[in-house]
Design a protein around this motif. Structure first.
Motif, short mmCIF file in Angstrom:
data_model
loop_
_atom_site.label_atom_id
_atom_site.label_comp_id
_atom_site.label_asym_id
_atom_site.label_seq_id
_atom_site.Cartn_x
_atom_site.Cartn_y
_atom_site.Cartn_z
N LEU A 151 0.82 -1.21 0.00
CA LEU A 151 0.00 0.00 0.00
C LEU A 151 0.85 1.26 0.00
N SER A 152 0.45 2.20 -0.81
CA SER A 152 1.04 3.53 -0.77
C SER A 152 0.04 4.47 -0.11
N LEU A 153 0.58 5.59 0.32
CA LEU A 153 -0.28 6.61 0.92
C LEU A 153 -1.41 6.98 -0.05
N GLY A 154 -2.65 6.88 0.41
CA GLY A 154 -3.79 7.26 -0.43
C GLY A 154 -4.36 6.13 -1.26
N ASP A 155 -3.73 4.96 -1.22
CA ASP A 155 -4.28 3.81 -1.94
C ASP A 155 -5.61 3.39 -1.33
N ARG A 156 -6.41 2.71 -2.15
CA ARG A 156 -7.66 2.14 -1.64
C ARG A 156 -7.71 0.66 -2.00
N VAL A 157 -8.30 -0.13 -1.14
CA VAL A 157 -8.55 -1.54 -1.44
C VAL A 157 -10.05 -1.75 -1.38
N LEU A 158 -10.56 -2.43 -2.38
CA LEU A 158 -12.00 -2.69 -2.47
C LEU A 158 -12.24 -4.18 -2.32
N LEU A 159 -13.06 -4.54 -1.36
CA LEU A 159 -13.53 -5.93 -1.23
C LEU A 159 -15.00 -5.92 -1.61
N CYS A 160 -15.44 -6.94 -2.35
CA CYS A 160 -16.85 -6.95 -2.75
C CYS A 160 -17.34 -8.35 -3.06
N SER A 161 -18.64 -8.48 -2.94
CA SER A 161 -19.26 -9.73 -3.39
C SER A 161 -19.54 -9.61 -4.89
N ASP A 162 -19.88 -10.74 -5.50
CA ASP A 162 -20.09 -10.71 -6.96
C ASP A 162 -21.32 -9.89 -7.35
N GLY A 163 -22.13 -9.55 -6.38
CA GLY A 163 -23.27 -8.68 -6.67
C GLY A 163 -22.83 -7.30 -7.15
N LEU A 164 -21.61 -6.90 -6.79
CA LEU A 164 -21.07 -5.64 -7.32
C LEU A 164 -20.33 -5.90 -8.64
N SER A 165 -19.40 -6.87 -8.63
CA SER A 165 -18.54 -7.06 -9.81
C SER A 165 -19.32 -7.52 -11.03
N ASN A 166 -20.49 -8.15 -10.82
CA ASN A 166 -21.30 -8.54 -11.98
C ASN A 166 -22.14 -7.39 -12.53
N GLU A 167 -22.33 -6.37 -11.74
CA GLU A 167 -23.23 -5.28 -12.15
C GLU A 167 -22.50 -3.99 -12.53
N VAL A 168 -21.35 -3.74 -11.93
CA VAL A 168 -20.66 -2.46 -12.14
C VAL A 168 -19.29 -2.74 -12.73
N ASP A 169 -19.02 -2.15 -13.90
CA ASP A 169 -17.72 -2.44 -14.54
C ASP A 169 -16.60 -1.62 -13.91
N SER A 170 -15.39 -1.96 -14.33
CA SER A 170 -14.20 -1.36 -13.71
C SER A 170 -14.16 0.16 -13.87
N GLU A 171 -14.55 0.65 -15.04
CA GLU A 171 -14.50 2.09 -15.29
C GLU A 171 -15.41 2.84 -14.32
N GLU A 172 -16.58 2.27 -14.09
CA GLU A 172 -17.52 2.93 -13.18
C GLU A 172 -17.00 2.87 -11.74
N ILE A 173 -16.40 1.74 -11.39
CA ILE A 173 -15.82 1.62 -10.04
C ILE A 173 -14.70 2.66 -9.87
#
Ligand code: MG
Length: 419
Positions: A178-200
């Motif tokens: 991790l660098s300063l300001g980084d973010r980590v996203l954990l999610c169930s497939d209910g997000l990854s199946n509905e929202v693409d990477s660009e939108e995330i």
């Protein structure tokens, strides 16, 4: 050392009637579990897995402890489903992130079983860290199907690993630098199946509060269909090792958010240890020092200006006037105010040739306290008038008035005084 802050959101979606997902957020441990199984099984399994992870917080500071917590969850879910027919066949995915190691040398470790996901958002890029344990993902990794085919594969929801399945659980571990300001996203497939990477990426780049960003992603998943339960955990690196590359504006904005500081001691023992990012460094990353400096300088100049103006006024007030007084038997003239003003004492500027015996007795009380005049010449003139007044009263005892008394002197009846 690393300091994290997490936010989460979880929603049933627009199709399901029960939310079988569970999430967990603390200062150093984060998790998403996506339960499965008929009746109440799914939600029981995910809740049990999260509960065991939470109870294991004291031991997940090592990779072995983290894996052990997931193994325990697997066994307990299996035991529950074996002893209760209504829970038979239940299971859950689990993606967990734990700060592992010592304060001086820590790293965020992701542990994964199933098809919930962990992403790393750094420098405007979103990289999936975990590998999906699903049939479609394994076919994709084998090269049997394309990414587009995997996204719509009829068996894309069939998972190949889960907690609650007989046999030894196989946990994937990933170190996330991790660098300063980084973010980590954990999610169930209910997000990854509905929202693409660009939108995330758009959400992670623009919404700085991790809880609000998680809620926005859930809202978008619902807007895109909400076919499954949706769970999101976002972890922000508030303090982390610095890399050479500059953080993005979004990262900087993330750091700017106030946060409850986790109880981690920020003191490194020596210079050999990883560089600590202190308050000033974080402010510098935010671009605040310039603003802060200008404000401090502006405030400093204002204070100096007020002090200088006050000093100048006191000096002017204390020295711009003269007064006539008696000193022993002599009439003298001082520059200043009788008694002085603050630290400025009156200064003797002239001992006049007139003695106190050469003025009318009625003038003496005023002289003892001091008679103010606006200038040295006015003070001299006043003394001169006093002397004239006295000499006239002596030479013309029947005079009823004195025409030489200046307007600044109280007019008294000379005739009355000397009769
Ligand atoms: Mg799901």
């Amino acid at each position: 050392m690393t300091v994290l802050r997490g936010g989460s959101a979880s929603d049933v979606g627009r199709v399901r009637t029960v939310n079988q997902d569970s999430v967990f957020v603390s200062a150093t441990l984060f998790a998403v579990a996506d339960g499965m199984g008929g009746h109440a099984g799914g939600e029981v399994a995910s809740a049990a897995a999260i509960s065991i992870l939470e109870r294991s917080q004291g031991s997940v500071g090592t990779k072995e402890g983290l894996v052990e917590a997931l193994v325990m969850a697997n066994e307990e879910i299996l035991e529950m489903s074996s002893s209760d027919a209504s829970l038979a066949g239940m299971g859950t995915t689990m993606v967990a992130a734990s700060l592992v190691g010592t304060e001086e040398n820590d790293v965020l470790v992701l542990a994964n079983v199933g098809d919930s996901r962990g992403y790393h958002f750094h420098g405007g890029r979103l990289d999936q860290i975990t590998k999906d344990h699903s049939l479609a993902a394994e076919l994709l990794r084998e090269g049997s199907i394309t990414e587009a085919e995997a996204a719509h594969h009829p068996q894309r929801h069939v998972i190949t690993r889960a907690l609650g399945i007989p046999g030894e659980v196989n946990v994937d571990l990933f170190d996330v630098e991790l660098s300063l300001g980084d973010r980590v996203l954990l999610c169930s497939d209910g997000l990854s199946n509905e929202v693409d990477s660009e939108e995330i990426i758009r959400v992670l780049s623009t919404i700085t509060d991790p809880h609000e960003a998680a809620e926005d992603l859930v809202r978008r998943a619902n807007a895109n269909g909400g076919a499954d339960n949706i769970s999101v955990v976002i972890i922000d690196a508030l303090v982390a090792r610095e890399r050479d590359d500059e953080p993005t504006r979004a990262h900087v904005a993330v750091i700017a958010e106030p946060a409850a500081k986790p109880s981690l001691d920020p003191e490194p023992a020596d210079s050999e240890k990883p560089e600590k990012v202190g308050w000033f460094a974080r402010r510098k990353k935010m671009g605040v020092p310039r603003l802060l400096t200008f404000r401090v300088i502006g405030f400093f100049l204002l204070v100096v200006g007020v002090i200088a103006a006050g000093w100048y006024f006191v000096n002017w007030y204390a020295t711009s006037s003269y007064y006539v007084t008696s000193s022993g038997t002599q009439i003298v003239i001082y520059q200043g105010r009788p008694g002085g003003v603050l630290w400025i004492q009156p200064k003797l500027v002239e001992v006049t040739p007139t003695s106190t015996t050469q003025i009318l007795p009625i003038r003496q009380p005023a002289l003892k306290t001091g008679v103010n005049e606006p200038s040295l010449s006015a003070a001299k003139n006043y003394v001169s008038n006093l002397a004239n007044e006295y000499s006239q009263s002596v030479t013309t005892p029947n005079a009823s008035t004195s025409t030489t008394i200046p307007s600044s002197m109280p007019r008294i009846s000379i005739h009355h005084l000397v009769s």
